[in-house]
Design an enzyme around this catalytic site. Structure first.
Site, PDB file in Angstrom:
ATOM      1  N   GLN A  16     -35.095  50.345  50.097  1.00  0.00           N
ATOM      2  CA  GLN A  16     -35.929  51.090  49.153  1.00  0.00           C
ATOM      3  C   GLN A  16     -35.305  52.425  48.753  1.00  0.00           C
ATOM      4  OE1 GLN A  16     -39.813  53.045  50.278  1.00  0.00           O
ATOM      5  NE2 GLN A  16     -40.651  51.307  49.140  1.00  0.00           N
ATOM      6  N   HIS A  17     -35.104  52.596  47.447  1.00  0.00           N
ATOM      7  CA  HIS A  17     -34.514  53.834  46.939  1.00  0.00           C
ATOM      8  C   HIS A  17     -34.829  53.996  45.459  1.00  0.00           C
ATOM      9  CE1 HIS A  17     -31.535  50.789  45.844  1.00  0.00           C
ATOM     10  NE2 HIS A  17     -31.081  51.618  44.917  1.00  0.00           N
TER      11      HIS A  17
END
Length: 358
Positions: A200-201
């Site tokens: 997740q980014h």
């Protein structure tokens, strides 16, 4: 077991009072304390050689046409970036055995980002405390597409796959509001929509040139949902104007969670811009969500990928010949490759609108 990335450098602590919800876009570019610290650290890391290449030879031009695309020749991003992972589905599980952001070098970290419940700034030594166990890490993108290109990794130790959740989306909105620079943009690519790493980014960077996503007209559909139809790949739009950060987060998340649960690839873009309406000059945050055709497997390097920034009007070009010959018509031809078939888009649109009240 994953070893947590070290973040013994700086910690940027902010409060609700630091969120800049009106920056008067008609004024010159300005910097907040968040911008100043981020840009200084980014500059230092570029100077000290922590990137794969410099940005001193990125050429920029505005493409003639109705949307005035911002095209930039950035060949090195295509040739020197980390090889992308093999992605096959939107909901692909996190895999600790392949590269993820817990494995970055400490020198690539800009700061840890933490929200204080108090009105004033606090000192932070980079260690997790009992009140906030989630470590939000901001790091440089070592293969930058523009100045200040960073990756925001919410709750990095949770090892979440590349899906948007409430915590990540709200943190991204807060980051947008921490910047006073009207060219600060944020973007999220889902898996199968040109995300390169399944951890997740959110991307963020500075672009001095105006893009059409800031001011282009949109059509009201229902409740908080508007539609963008000026490009071949249609999408949906939300705004902070007339709402709150909490409500905006809920509204956008309804849509992205539907897309995730139905295996629809998507891109999400966030920028400062004008509030919706022909005569509205109020400053707001615009959030775009594009459901789009899946791109399966490892990315083939083309002239340019139709990912999140390209959909919003910024084109990092990989091939010099195409950069020289680029026209708005050719851009539209490429953008059509990302568009869903009209019937499929209409079906998604109908189902999504059922989630919202008028």
């Amino acid at each position: 077991m994953l070893q947590p990335v070290q973040d013994s450098s700086d910690c940027f602590v902010y409060s609700e009072n630091d969120l800049l919800k009106n920056c008067q876009l008609d004024k010159d570019y300005q910097l907040s304390e968040f911008d100043i610290q981020l840009r200084k650290s980014w500059d230092d890391k570029m100077k000290n050689g922590h990137f794969r290449y410099h940005l001193d030879k990125v050429e920029t031009k505005i493409i003639p046409g109705s949307l005035k695309y911002v095209a930039q020749l950035n060949v090195k991003r295509a040739t020197e970036r980390r090889p992308p992972q093999n992605i096959t589905i939107v909901n692909q599980p996190f895999d600790s055995k392949v590269f993820n952001f817990t494995k970055v070098k400490e020198d690539e970290i800009i700061f840890r980002l933490e929200k204080s419940e108090n009105d004033g700034q606090q000192q932070c030594n980079g260690h997790t405390d009992s009140k906030n166990e989630k470590r939000n890490i901001v790091m440089v993108n070592v293969s930058p597409l523009e100045y200040g290109h960073i990756l925001i990794c919410p709750d990095i130790d949770a090892s979440k796959p590349q899906l948007l959740d409430e915590y990540a989306l709200k943190l991204a909105i807060n980051c947008q509001l921490l910047s006073k620079h009207k060219g600060f943009r944020l973007g999220f690519n889902s898996l199968c929509a040109f995300a390169s790493v399944n951890h997740q980014h959110v991307h963020a960077y500075y672009l001095e040139q105006e893009i059409f996503a800031e001011k282009c007209p949109v059509q009201h559909l229902k409740g908080p949902v508007y539609e963008l139809d000026v490009i071949p790949c249609k999408g949906f739009v939300f705004q902070l104007f007339g709402s709150t950060v909490d409500q905006l987060t809920i509204d956008v998340l309804k849509m992205t969670e539907y897309l995730q649960s139905n295996e629809v690839a998507h891109n999400v873009f966030m920028t400062r811009g004008t509030a919706f309406g022909d005569n509205n000059k109020e400053d707001t945050i615009r959030i775009y969500v594009w459901p789009r055709a899946k791109f399966i497997g490892i990315k083939e390097e083309a002239a340019f990928n139709v990912a999140v920034v390209e959909l919003a009007g910024h084109l990092p070009i990989k091939v010099e010949k195409l950069y020289e010959d680029l026209t708005e018509e050719l851009i539209f031809d490429t953008a059509r490759e990302a568009a869903l078939p009209e019937e499929e888009y209409k079906n998604i649109k109908d189902n999504i609108l059922k989630l919202y009240h008028s």
